[in-house]
Scaffold this motif. Structure first.
Motif, PDB file in Angstrom:
ATOM      1  N   CYS A 270     -30.509  12.668 -39.028  1.00  0.00           N
ATOM      2  CA  CYS A 270     -29.609  11.418 -38.592  1.00  0.00           C
ATOM      3  C   CYS A 270     -30.804  10.186 -38.779  1.00  0.00           C
ATOM      4  O   CYS A 270     -32.000  10.396 -38.310  1.00  0.00           O
ATOM      5  CB  CYS A 270     -29.430  11.418 -36.993  1.00  0.00           C
ATOM      6  N   VAL A 272     -30.986   6.270 -37.523  1.00  0.00           N
ATOM      7  CA  VAL A 272     -30.212   5.422 -36.578  1.00  0.00           C
ATOM      8  C   VAL A 272     -31.058   4.390 -36.088  1.00  0.00           C
ATOM      9  O   VAL A 272     -32.584   4.610 -35.985  1.00  0.00           O
ATOM     10  CB  VAL A 272     -29.619   6.317 -35.358  1.00  0.00           C
ATOM     11  N   THR A 281     -25.067   8.843 -31.337  1.00  0.00           N
ATOM     12  CA  THR A 281     -24.740   9.369 -32.584  1.00  0.00           C
ATOM     13  C   THR A 281     -24.789  10.979 -32.635  1.00  0.00           C
ATOM     14  O   THR A 281     -24.137  11.595 -32.993  1.00  0.00           O
ATOM     15  CB  THR A 281     -25.930   8.983 -33.775  1.00  0.00           C
ATOM     16  N   LEU A 324     -26.863  11.494 -41.859  1.00  0.00           N
ATOM     17  CA  LEU A 324     -26.131  10.571 -41.539  1.00  0.00           C
ATOM     18  C   LEU A 324     -26.607   9.457 -41.343  1.00  0.00           C
ATOM     19  O   LEU A 324     -27.891   9.266 -40.735  1.00  0.00           O
ATOM     20  CB  LEU A 324     -25.367  11.177 -40.261  1.00  0.00           C
ATOM     21  N   ASN A 326     -26.648   5.784 -39.402  1.00  0.00           N
ATOM     22  CA  ASN A 326     -25.683   5.115 -38.674  1.00  0.00           C
ATOM     23  C   ASN A 326     -26.456   3.889 -38.106  1.00  0.00           C
ATOM     24  O   ASN A 326     -27.472   3.784 -37.227  1.00  0.00           O
ATOM     25  CB  ASN A 326     -25.167   5.772 -37.327  1.00  0.00           C
ATOM     26  N   CYS A 334     -28.867  -5.021 -42.329  1.00  0.00           N
ATOM     27  CA  CYS A 334     -28.375  -3.794 -42.959  1.00  0.00           C
ATOM     28  C   CYS A 334     -28.725  -3.692 -44.282  1.00  0.00           C
ATOM     29  O   CYS A 334     -28.931  -2.741 -44.973  1.00  0.00           O
ATOM     30  CB  CYS A 334     -26.915  -3.718 -43.204  1.00  0.00           C
ATOM     31  N   ARG A 357     -22.735   4.767 -42.423  1.00  0.00           N
ATOM     32  CA  ARG A 357     -22.119   3.869 -41.614  1.00  0.00           C
ATOM     33  C   ARG A 357     -22.824   2.650 -41.364  1.00  0.00           C
ATOM     34  O   ARG A 357     -23.899   2.990 -40.573  1.00  0.00           O
ATOM     35  CB  ARG A 357     -21.553   4.607 -40.488  1.00  0.00           C
ATOM     36  N   GLU A 359     -22.826  -1.397 -40.195  1.00  0.00           N
ATOM     37  CA  GLU A 359     -22.334  -2.661 -39.318  1.00  0.00           C
ATOM     38  C   GLU A 359     -23.048  -3.503 -39.003  1.00  0.00           C
ATOM     39  O   GLU A 359     -24.302  -3.429 -38.603  1.00  0.00           O
ATOM     40  CB  GLU A 359     -21.270  -2.011 -38.274  1.00  0.00           C
ATOM     41  N   ASP A 385     -16.156   4.060 -39.345  1.00  0.00           N
ATOM     42  CA  ASP A 385     -16.834   4.092 -37.990  1.00  0.00           C
ATOM     43  C   ASP A 385     -17.530   5.303 -37.606  1.00  0.00           C
ATOM     44  O   ASP A 385     -17.782   6.299 -38.427  1.00  0.00           O
ATOM     45  CB  ASP A 385     -15.715   3.634 -37.118  1.00  0.00           C
ATOM     46  N   LEU A 386     -18.108   5.323 -36.623  1.00  0.00           N
ATOM     47  CA  LEU A 386     -19.084   6.534 -35.877  1.00  0.00           C
ATOM     48  C   LEU A 386     -18.201   7.897 -36.080  1.00  0.00           C
ATOM     49  O   LEU A 386     -18.629   8.771 -36.460  1.00  0.00           O
ATOM     50  CB  LEU A 386     -19.579   6.032 -34.664  1.00  0.00           C
ATOM     51  N   ALA A 389     -17.626   8.902 -39.461  1.00  0.00           N
ATOM     52  CA  ALA A 389     -19.125   9.324 -40.106  1.00  0.00           C
ATOM     53  C   ALA A 389     -19.373  10.875 -39.497  1.00  0.00           C
ATOM     54  O   ALA A 389     -19.621  11.597 -40.208  1.00  0.00           O
ATOM     55  CB  ALA A 389     -20.298   8.527 -39.728  1.00  0.00           C
TER      56      ALA A 389
END
Ligand code: GDP
Ligand code: MN
Length: 400
Positions: A270, A272, A281, A324, A326, A334, A357, A359, A385-386, A389
């Motif tokens: 992950c 994030v 998440t 992943l 996020n 981003c 993902r 945003e 969206d989460l 994802a």
């Protein structure tokens, strides 16, 4: 930050808490020589103890009492060539690189004494038990009344009357009482002076009575400390005790790039931004049947280089079968993440599925960058969206 027992014993000794003499060694020859010196100086026996950042060593066979330098050598040889596996280590155990060689003592009774932060009460709390030794967790479960807790006033510190009351409560008799009070008061002061979050003596022992000490002597024969990382900048002596060899190498690397990374057991890597988002998440991944391989917060102001390093760390973990990403871009842009993804794709390559993902700030630019790099990242899937994802990455690694 954690330290070794031999370092903890030094802190205790310097604070005036009695500790048997000992030394840290790294070879069997040194172990033998130190044992020889202690026996020459009149020690009745010598204890050889593996130095790793985990307890449960006694039951694992890594605390051995010996009577000769030859036996000390054999014990040292065993410990330095076998991994230590205990309930407090990872399943594969820990390599032992350091040993403590100390004078062994006779034990009449073992006690437990510690200080830690009680978040419920917003105070530091002294915890003590007359049932100390190797099974304190079992005592806490089986007989919680055998564990006493004394809240410590943040301004006044531990008060002598509190220490006396506790010493009597634990059943100390005669001269043991004043010895116990001294140990408690000194431990409380040391806890504050070092910005510790845990200071534990287990066992604190009483030796059998002798002519010279008819009530026996109190000694600390095992100690464990944990310190507040955020206070290390003002505790140079403590910071200098850091042993990188005891840390997870990926966590160390992440640290130098300002990333908060914690390795976990699952297979979904992950990435994030923000600790809160990283927590949620992980929760949502688990809700959809997945298991995170790590916690990773790249923070708000990480550079593209740091984020690329984060991908290197995640992709360098053999357990990772899917990634992943996020990102909710506030301060984090981003497009910076998107560029780090393409850099990592070029350099390491995403052989495993990558679910992204994004945003927030600069998301349109980020989508363009990823779209242009699509050919180089064939395993990439966009998520809306989460929840989407989490479902996609869990399905990709063969979960629910
Ligand atoms: P841990 O198992 O990792 O917590 O290691 P400890 O240092 O606490 O040692 C475990 C147990 O070994 C202690 O609770 C004691 O019962 C025993 N032990 C350790 N050092 C000595 C010693 O010098 N003399 C005696 N008689 N026992 C010891
Ligand atoms: Mn112990």
């Amino acid at each position: 930050m954690r330290i070794h027992e031999y370092q903890a014993r030094e802190l205790l000794a310097d604070a005036g808490i009695p500790v048997p003499a000992g030394a840290m060694v790294q070879t069997v020859d040194e172990a033998q020589a130190r044992a020889d010196a202690l026996l020459e100086a009149g020690a009745g026996g010598v204890v050889i103890k593996a130095q790793v950042h985990a307890g449960g060593r006694g039951k694992a066979g890594f605390v051995k009492i010996v009577k000769s330098a030859r036996e000390a050598r054999d014990a040292a040889k065993f410990m330095l060539s076998h991994r230590l596996v205990s309930p407090q280590t990872p399943p594969e155990g820990l390599e032992v690189k350091r040993l403590l060689v100390a004078g062994a003592v006779q034990i009449a009774k073992e006690y437990y004494l510690a200080i830690t932060v009680d978040r419920g009460r917003n105070t530091n709390t002294m915890i003590a038990s007359a049932e100390g030794g190797v099974e304190i967790e079992a005592v806490a479960e089986r007989n919680p009344d055998a564990i006493r807790k004394v809240p410590i006033d943040p301004l006044l510190g531990l008060q002598p009357y509190q220490a006396r009351e506790l010493a009597f409560g634990l059943g100390f008799k005669g001269k043991q009482v004043s010895q116990a009070v001294r140990v408690m008061m000194r431990l409380a002061a040391l806890f504050v002076e070092t910005d510790a979050s845990l200071a534990e003596i287990n066992p604190l022992i009483v030796t059998p009575p002798t002519a010279e000490h008819p009530d026996g002597q109190l000694l600390a024969i095992d100690a464990k400390f944990t310190f507040d990382d955020n206070a290390l900048f003002r505790r140079k002596r403590i910071a200098d005790l850091f042993d990188p060899a005891e840390e997870n190498p990926a966590e160390l690397r992440a640290n130098t790039f300002g990333l908060s990374y914690v390795a976990l057991d699952g297979n979904i890597g992950c990435l994030v931004n923000g600790a809160g988002l990283a927590m949620s998440t992980m929760d949502i991944v688990k809700l959809h049947g997945g298991e995170p391989a790590n916690f990773l917060d790249v923070g708000g102001s990480a550079t593209e280089e740091a984020v690329t390093e984060a991908f290197r760390i995640i992709l360098g973990d053999d357990k990772v079968q899917g990634v992943l990403v996020n990102i909710f871009g506030g301060i984090m842009q981003c497009d910076k993440i998107a560029r780090a993804i393409t850099a990592a794709a070029k350099e390491v390559g995403f052989e495993v599925p990558l679910v992204v993902r994004l945003e927030g700030t600069n998301v349109a630019a980020a989508r363009r960058i990823l779209e242009e790099a699509r050919a180089e990242i064939p395993t990439m899937v966009a998520a809306s969206d989460l929840t989407d994802a989490a479902k996609k990455v869990t399905a990709a690694v063969g979960g629910r």
